[in-house]
Design a protein around this motif. Structure first.
Motif, PDB file in Angstrom:
ATOM      1  N   GLY A 176      -5.519  -6.587  -1.308  1.00 49.67           N
ATOM      2  CA  GLY A 176      -5.877  -7.846  -0.204  1.00 49.67           C
ATOM      3  C   GLY A 176      -4.629  -8.109   0.675  1.00 49.67           C
ATOM      4  N   TRP A 177      -4.452  -9.586   0.478  1.00 52.44           N
ATOM      5  CA  TRP A 177      -3.320 -10.023   1.571  1.00 52.44           C
ATOM      6  C   TRP A 177      -2.020  -9.646   1.146  1.00 52.44           C
ATOM      7  N   ALA A 178      -1.696  -8.836   0.192  1.00 55.48           N
ATOM      8  CA  ALA A 178      -0.618  -8.123  -0.289  1.00 55.48           C
ATOM      9  C   ALA A 178      -0.173  -7.031   0.924  1.00 55.48           C
ATOM     10  N   LYS A 179      -1.114  -6.590   1.431  1.00 55.05           N
ATOM     11  CA  LYS A 179      -0.960  -5.556   2.627  1.00 55.05           C
ATOM     12  C   LYS A 179      -0.265  -6.181   3.867  1.00 55.05           C
ATOM     13  N   TYR A 180      -0.517  -7.710   4.094  1.00 57.52           N
ATOM     14  CA  TYR A 180       0.091  -8.273   5.241  1.00 57.52           C
ATOM     15  C   TYR A 180       1.716  -8.364   4.700  1.00 57.52           C
ATOM     16  N   ASN A 181       2.628  -7.328   4.961  1.00 55.36           N
ATOM     17  CA  ASN A 181       3.784  -7.225   4.616  1.00 55.36           C
ATOM     18  C   ASN A 181       4.688  -6.373   5.201  1.00 55.36           C
ATOM     19  N   ARG A 182       5.697  -6.958   5.687  1.00 53.82           N
ATOM     20  CA  ARG A 182       6.534  -6.068   6.577  1.00 53.82           C
ATOM     21  C   ARG A 182       6.832  -4.725   5.856  1.00 53.82           C
ATOM     22  N   ALA A 183       7.499  -4.794   4.809  1.00 48.63           N
ATOM     23  CA  ALA A 183       7.611  -3.315   4.042  1.00 48.63           C
ATOM     24  C   ALA A 183       6.564  -2.306   3.997  1.00 48.63           C
ATOM     25  N   TYR A 184       5.450  -2.961   3.717  1.00 48.56           N
ATOM     26  CA  TYR A 184       4.305  -2.021   3.565  1.00 48.56           C
ATOM     27  C   TYR A 184       4.183  -1.474   4.914  1.00 48.56           C
ATOM     28  N   TRP A 185       3.905  -2.287   6.005  1.00 45.08           N
ATOM     29  CA  TRP A 185       3.841  -1.722   7.399  1.00 45.08           C
ATOM     30  C   TRP A 185       4.968  -0.595   7.567  1.00 45.08           C
ATOM     31  N   LEU A 186       6.171  -0.847   7.485  1.00 49.26           N
ATOM     32  CA  LEU A 186       7.312   0.125   7.640  1.00 49.26           C
ATOM     33  C   LEU A 186       7.215   1.212   6.830  1.00 49.26           C
ATOM     34  N   GLY A 187       6.557   1.026   5.747  1.00 52.78           N
ATOM     35  CA  GLY A 187       6.733   2.078   4.587  1.00 52.78           C
ATOM     36  C   GLY A 187       5.731   3.374   4.717  1.00 52.78           C
ATOM     37  N   GLY A 188       4.663   2.980   5.681  1.00 51.71           N
ATOM     38  CA  GLY A 188       3.660   3.857   5.729  1.00 51.71           C
ATOM     39  C   GLY A 188       2.354   3.331   5.347  1.00 51.71           C
ATOM     40  N   GLY A 189       2.369   1.936   5.278  1.00 51.98           N
ATOM     41  CA  GLY A 189       0.762   1.419   4.913  1.00 51.98           C
ATOM     42  C   GLY A 189       0.260   0.909   6.113  1.00 51.98           C
ATOM     43  N   TYR A 190       0.724   0.906   7.408  1.00 51.84           N
ATOM     44  CA  TYR A 190       0.349   0.417   8.457  1.00 51.84           C
ATOM     45  C   TYR A 190      -1.286   0.580   8.638  1.00 51.84           C
ATOM     46  N   ASP A 191      -1.735   1.860   8.617  1.00 52.92           N
ATOM     47  CA  ASP A 191      -2.967   2.292   8.966  1.00 52.92           C
ATOM     48  C   ASP A 191      -3.994   1.392   8.004  1.00 52.92           C
ATOM     49  N   ASP A 192      -3.560   1.258   6.625  1.00 56.56           N
ATOM     50  CA  ASP A 192      -4.383   0.774   5.903  1.00 56.56           C
ATOM     51  C   ASP A 192      -4.233  -0.665   5.993  1.00 56.56           C
ATOM     52  N   TYR A 193      -3.322  -1.157   6.345  1.00 57.49           N
ATOM     53  CA  TYR A 193      -3.507  -2.595   6.759  1.00 57.49           C
ATOM     54  C   TYR A 193      -4.080  -3.128   8.051  1.00 57.49           C
ATOM     55  N   VAL A 194      -4.043  -2.066   9.059  1.00 62.02           N
ATOM     56  CA  VAL A 194      -4.796  -2.396  10.213  1.00 62.02           C
ATOM     57  C   VAL A 194      -6.467  -2.351   9.745  1.00 62.02           C
ATOM     58  N   ASP A 195      -6.780  -1.478   9.114  1.00 60.94           N
ATOM     59  CA  ASP A 195      -8.235  -1.539   8.670  1.00 60.94           C
ATOM     60  C   ASP A 195      -8.875  -2.638   7.736  1.00 60.94           C
TER      61      ASP A 195
ATOM     62  N   TRP B 225      -7.082  -0.213  19.132  1.00 57.55           N
ATOM     63  CA  TRP B 225      -5.986  -0.979  19.967  1.00 57.55           C
ATOM     64  C   TRP B 225      -4.721  -1.104  19.156  1.00 57.55           C
ATOM     65  N   ALA B 226      -4.932  -1.307  17.869  1.00 54.68           N
ATOM     66  CA  ALA B 226      -3.715  -1.670  16.907  1.00 54.68           C
ATOM     67  C   ALA B 226      -2.903  -0.398  16.937  1.00 54.68           C
ATOM     68  N   HIS B 227      -3.339   0.894  17.169  1.00 54.37           N
ATOM     69  CA  HIS B 227      -2.598   1.991  17.172  1.00 54.37           C
ATOM     70  C   HIS B 227      -2.006   2.240  18.573  1.00 54.37           C
ATOM     71  N   GLU B 228      -2.107   1.597  19.407  1.00 53.10           N
ATOM     72  CA  GLU B 228      -1.323   1.561  20.626  1.00 53.10           C
ATOM     73  C   GLU B 228       0.060   1.056  20.686  1.00 53.10           C
ATOM     74  N   ILE B 229       0.321   0.236  19.583  1.00 52.99           N
ATOM     75  CA  ILE B 229       1.576  -0.328  19.379  1.00 52.99           C
ATOM     76  C   ILE B 229       2.172   0.358  17.848  1.00 52.99           C
ATOM     77  N   SER B 230       3.392   0.026  17.703  1.00 53.33           N
ATOM     78  CA  SER B 230       4.073   0.560  16.589  1.00 53.33           C
ATOM     79  C   SER B 230       4.000  -0.294  15.294  1.00 53.33           C
ATOM     80  N   PRO B 231       4.338   0.086  14.106  1.00 51.78           N
ATOM     81  CA  PRO B 231       4.588  -0.957  13.096  1.00 51.78           C
ATOM     82  C   PRO B 231       5.495  -1.761  13.279  1.00 51.78           C
ATOM     83  N   ARG B 232       6.712  -1.084  14.035  1.00 48.32           N
ATOM     84  CA  ARG B 232       7.970  -2.045  13.955  1.00 48.32           C
ATOM     85  C   ARG B 232       7.749  -3.235  15.178  1.00 48.32           C
ATOM     86  N   THR B 233       6.796  -2.892  16.159  1.00 48.24           N
ATOM     87  CA  THR B 233       6.316  -3.891  17.075  1.00 48.24           C
ATOM     88  C   THR B 233       5.733  -5.115  16.471  1.00 48.24           C
TER      89      THR B 233
END
Length: 740
Positions: free
Chosen positions: A178-197, A219-227
């Motif tokens: 769930g909303w645990a995906k809304y998380n900086r460490a998760y995005w930067l640690g390889g979970g960005y695609d999962d969060y975007v979906d 559209w979300a993959h036009e930017i980086s997780p860091r941005t």
């Protein structure tokens, strides 16, 4: 500071999305430029040149300004529209660090764009995170903001969101549910695609939102997780960023405010919109059954709300209005019909003209306006019909189809899905026309946009509506696998649900054909059969040719009139009214020299249609070239052989005339490969040639010679088993006449 559009990508380092390019905007901007503020490049665009200005703000960096694609074409016909890519999104610059993405930065960017575009005052529209920036702009620049519209506001207000608040965005969690995906460490640690979906699906809680979800993910993959992490930290006031509380800012807003929020919003609850309206003294519109992505999922309602708000908010003197209007009492009105004819190919135009002429026999006083596009407008002009001036506002469907095709390959289902922006734009044109036109009847011949959005907005129906089509059911191509099968089934399910809920939208559903012409396939898992459902929901007119097939004597006279003698063997090659058939024409021309050696007296007539230049094709001996031929059915009736694309109209005209022909369906074109082929096989007409065979000159020449053996000029009719009815137009017109 501004820059030419072609410099934007170089300045910002924008990455193009992977896969197929995005469709071109329906309405290209009238002006573009780039303003640089605080070292960040902000590309802007102005659409329209007159009327009050609407500024459509950027939103969270997950999506660029193209998110407004369903609003811009409509609004720009009535107003002046300004858009820009916000910092960290689209083609804009991507500064590092949270401080660059505070709310006040976005509001200052918006003021800079107003300056760069020469905009003194504007109605400002903010969506999601952009709603807060609209409030800041209105509070800090009250003389420049005439009104604020906040859609699905995602703001820093004191509204509880327990589901989200269980997880801190800047704290590592033990779960990724769930909303645990809304998380900086998760995005930067390889979970960005999962969060975007996850996020895209939460944006659109409404059923049948697959296209909108796909757009956001891409559209979300036009930017980086860091941005995205930086923009989020800036919005939340983290990483040393000063966060300005929004509630005191709301108190400083003095202009009119409209807040629109979906009651099923799974990103921010409707209570956020309610609180924002309370703090600003604004009007609140709650949309029952709607989620977060209102501008994309309910574009018609949002478009109309925006226009109505501008008309109420901006001083009347600045909104163009008619100086004189006429109203006619109902008993004194002529019968009026609006006819919508699909421009993808010319077949619809010929059958629609035949139906319209037959309809006038029932009601001689009937006035018909046509709302359609080139090349259909050319056929109508030649026939002396009246094309509505608003046809010039329609986005070109044929051009879109041509852009989606390559080397005789057109994935028709996906091409139609990617027409979403175009379909919204054209429906809004239709909505304007019927609002002013007082039509008794609207006939939509495969006007998919009108049928879909009338079912989505049934309150806009103020006329009898007749729907015509020659196929029912979206069908997956075999190599599309489970994913495509699921998408077609979802599209079919949406149509079935619409018809079950709002049967009153269509006063008549007319199938151009007979029950046996409908494929006997399922709509999808758990859904009814296509033929079963169609028989229960449609009336059947039989096929509409628009002409009576020539007799043997008439055929001989036709050939003589066209300049062909009894010893000539005439092969007509044609690929319909769009430009997608150019590759096939070239392959047929490659086979002509071999075919002429196999068939004595062979003469070839190539008809390119209105969108292919005959001069662009290679020259061959024994070949005559024509562009647009308004009476193509006469040539088809006079030929000994035809080589055509797999479109239904041309093939059925040949079947009605009893002529032998080869047809080469476009690859991945579900209608030509499934629906049309089924019907032709039922009639015993034509011979299907796969494109790979058509690319082999020897194989194609041999097929032409073999098919010619089935009939010659003046000889017996070929192997067509079933005659094609000639009264289809009269039968269809009788059904429509009852609605008048």
């Amino acid at each position: 500071m501004s820059a030419a559009p072609e410099e934007t990508a170089r300045m910002t380092g924008r990455r193009e999305p992977e896969g197929r390019p995005w469709p071109a905007p329906v309405r290209p901007p009238d002006r573009t430029g780039v303003v640089v503020r605080d070292g960040v490049a902000l590309p802007w665009a102005v659409h329209g040149t007159s009327g009050p200005t609407v500024l459509l703000l950027p939103t969270w960096s997950l999506v660029p300004s193209r998110f407004w694609k369903s609003q811009v074409p409509f609004l720009a016909r009535h107003l002046r529209v300004v858009t820009f890519d916000g910092r960290g999104s689209g083609a804009a610059g991507r500064p590092e660090g949270a401080a660059a993405y505070a709310d006040v930065q976005y509001a200052a960017d918006a003021a800079a764009v107003l300056d760069a575009t020469g905009t003194e005052r504007a109605v400002v529209v903010g969506y999601s995170s952009g709603a807060a920036w609209a409030v800041h702009l209105a509070a800090d620049h009250p003389d420049r903001v005439q009104g604020v519209v906040a859609i699905a506001a995602s703001c820093d207000l004191a509204v509880a969101a327990p589901e989200r608040e269980r997880y801190a965005w800047d704290t590592r969690h033990d779960t990724t549910e769930g909303w645990a995906k809304y998380n900086r460490a998760y995005w930067l640690g390889g979970g960005y695609d999962d969060y975007v979906d996850f996020f895209a699906r939460r944006m659109f809680t409404e059923p049948h939102s697959t296209k909108q979800v796909e757009d956001v993910v891409r559209w979300a993959h036009e930017i980086s997780p860091r941005t995205l992490a930086d923009t989020t930290a800036g919005r939340l006031g983290l990483d040393g960023t000063t966060r300005t509380p929004l509630e005191p800012v709301c108190a400083r807003v003095t202009c009119p405010v409209l807040v629109v929020h979906g009651e099923q919003d799974a990103i921010r609850p409707a209570a956020v919109g309610e609180r924002l309206a309370e703090l600003t003294g604004g009007e609140l519109v709650l949309v029952e059954g709607a989620g977060h992505g209102l501008p994309a999922r309910d574009p018609v309602r949002i478009n109309l709300l925006l226009r109505e708000f501008v008309e109420r908010t901006v001083p009347a003197a600045t909104v163009p209005r008619a100086r004189r209007r006429t109203w006619t009492r109902a008993p004194s009105r002529h019968r009026r019909a609006l006819y919508l004819s699909s421009p993808i190919g010319l077949g619809h135009a010929r059958r629609d003209l035949a139906v319209a002429r037959a309809l006038r026999e029932h009601h001689p006083d009937l006035e018909i306006d046509w709302l359609t596009q080139h090349p259909v407008t050319r056929v109508l002009a030649d026939a002396g019909e009246r094309v509505h001036p608003a046809s010039a506002w329609l986005a070109n469907e044929s051009a879109h189809v041509e852009d989606e095709s390559a080397d005789h390959d057109l994935h028709a289902f996906q091409a139609i899905r990617r027409m979403d922006e175009l379909m919204v734009s054209n429906f809004m044109v239709f909505a304007d026309v019927v609002e002013e036109g007082r039509y008794d009847l609207v006939v939509g011949d495969e006007a998919w946009d009108v049928d879909h959005f009338l079912h989505e907005n049934p309150e806009l129906k103020r006329f009898s509506f007749a729907w015509m089509t020659d196929f029912v059911g979206w069908v997956p191509m075999p190599d599309g696998g489970a994913a495509e099968a699921a998408l077609t089934a979802d599209r079919n399910a949406e149509m079935i649900e619409q018809r079950a809920r709002y049967r009153r939208v269509r006063d008549r559903s007319v199938f151009v054909g007979n029950p046996a012409d409908v494929v006997d396939l399922p709509f999808g898992p758990g859904l009814p059969g296509i033929r079963e459902w169609t028989e229960a929901n449609f009336d059947f007119a039989g096929y509409v040719t628009g002409f009576v097939p020539p007799t043997a004597g008439e055929r001989a006279a036709l050939r003589h009139g066209l300049g062909y003698g009894p010893d000539d063997v005439l092969c007509v090659v044609t690929v319909g009214g769009s430009g997608v058939g150019a590759p096939l024409l070239r392959h047929v021309l490659d086979a002509v020299p071999l075919a002429r050696r196999l068939v004595d007296g062979l003469r070839v007539l190539v008809v390119t249609g209105p969108r292919i230049d005959p001069a662009s094709l290679p020259r061959r001996r024994g070949v005559t070239y024509r562009g647009y031929v308004p009476d193509l059915h006469r040539y088809l009736g006079a030929c000994d052989l035809a080589v055509v694309q797999g479109g239904l109209t041309t093939c059925m005209e040949l079947a009605a005339a009893g002529r032998p022909f080869l047809y080469v369906p476009l690859r991945h074109h579900f209608e030509q490969n499934v629906h049309v082929r089924h019907r032709l096989e039922r009639y015993g007409a034509g011979r299907c040639v796969e494109y790979a065979q058509a690319c082999d000159p020897d194989a194609l020449a041999a097929a032409m010679a073999a098919e010619l053996a089935t009939g010659r000029a003046g000889g017996p009719l070929p192997r067509t088993v079933l005659p094609v009815e000639t009264d289809g137009a009269a039968r269809a017109a009788a059904m429509l006449a009852e609605l008048l």
